[in-house]
Design a protein around this motif. Sequence first.
Motif, PDB file in Angstrom:
ATOM      1  N   LEU A 223       0.835  -1.199   0.000  1.00  0.00           N
ATOM      2  CA  LEU A 223       0.000   0.000   0.000  1.00  0.00           C
ATOM      3  C   LEU A 223       0.870   1.250   0.000  1.00  0.00           C
ATOM      4  N   SER A 225      -0.722   4.221   0.678  1.00  0.00           N
ATOM      5  CA  SER A 225      -1.390   4.966   1.743  1.00  0.00           C
ATOM      6  C   SER A 225      -2.128   3.959   2.606  1.00  0.00           C
ATOM      7  N   TYR A 226      -2.278   4.283   3.888  1.00  0.00           N
ATOM      8  CA  TYR A 226      -2.837   3.304   4.817  1.00  0.00           C
ATOM      9  C   TYR A 226      -4.328   3.107   4.562  1.00  0.00           C
ATOM     10  N   ASP A 227      -4.754   1.858   4.481  1.00  0.00           N
ATOM     11  CA  ASP A 227      -6.161   1.517   4.276  1.00  0.00           C
ATOM     12  C   ASP A 227      -6.543   0.456   5.304  1.00  0.00           C
ATOM     13  N   ARG A 228      -7.252   0.897   6.319  1.00  0.00           N
ATOM     14  CA  ARG A 228      -7.599   0.007   7.433  1.00  0.00           C
ATOM     15  C   ARG A 228      -8.394  -1.215   6.974  1.00  0.00           C
ATOM     16  N   SER A 229      -9.269  -1.030   5.986  1.00  0.00           N
ATOM     17  CA  SER A 229     -10.117  -2.136   5.539  1.00  0.00           C
ATOM     18  C   SER A 229      -9.302  -3.229   4.853  1.00  0.00           C
TER      19      SER A 229
END
Length: 314
Positions: A223, A225-229
């Motif tokens: 990733l 950018s951070y994507d929690r899902s």
Amino acid sequence: MGEVVAALDAGTNTLRLLVVEQDADGRLVELDRQLRFVGLGQGVDATRRFSDEAVQRAWAAVDEYVPVLRRLGARRARFVATSASRDASNRDEFFDGVARRLGVVPELISGDEEAALSFTGALAGARIDGEPVLVMDSGGGSTELVRGSASGVIDGAESLDVGSRRIRERYLLSDPPEPGQIAEARAEVGRLLDGLGVDLGGITTFVGVAGTVTTMAALNLGLTSYDRSLVHGSSMSVDEVVALAERLLAMSVDEVIALGPVQPERAKVLCAGALVVAEVVERVGVELQASESDILDGIALSMLRDGKGQVLPG
């Protein structure tokens, strides 16, 4: 829907908030989840005190959270302080300031309770592939390892005084760390794991929570950018964890930030946290599942199931 409650966790690196309510089936419904990097534990390993600057940053985070609680209608809250607060001789000053702002008295919890809350929180959102289950909470000042069943029964738990900020400030002083520093850090983590009272053998489901693990998972997924899902529920093999730790230990802080999904304050200590995680994963020998459900979820459940927490001022 049920009562709205707020869980706050003052860790070594971050001060986090989770506001939830329960649905008719008893599941947590997340209303808001926020994080501030306050660096409360900065320098605590050496001085055994919170710095004035760190306390001010933490109080500022609480000031930002109070309107959120009011807007969402939270009735009760539980403010939990962990490793850095256990070590700081001036924690009462910090706690008094929180109580004035929030109207709730912070709780200094033991490593054992921290481990139990992390286990409960992880089980609330993790994918259980079989038993026994091992949960690792890799924090800034301590690492909790908890073994138990899918139903939540704990067989063994231990909190080790080793974490991303503690290892970084004690051993990994160069940027990037030098080979000799890395060797010393590994030796210390290994020494603590050699004396561990929790059986790491035969694990079927291995879940990792907290920022080091979830950030490593984001990097492992590629990733930018951070994507929690996407991070939640993703898995890393033993080889992937070890290779990523080696890669991070060879990078400067600026190079880690440039990767994309790593916040600047996390980047300062990530290589040290990755070293700790890799040492544990190699001993467990099975893939590590990243979970965004963690101690915050455990704190919230302790209020809704067990009546913990304090009434917020009206």
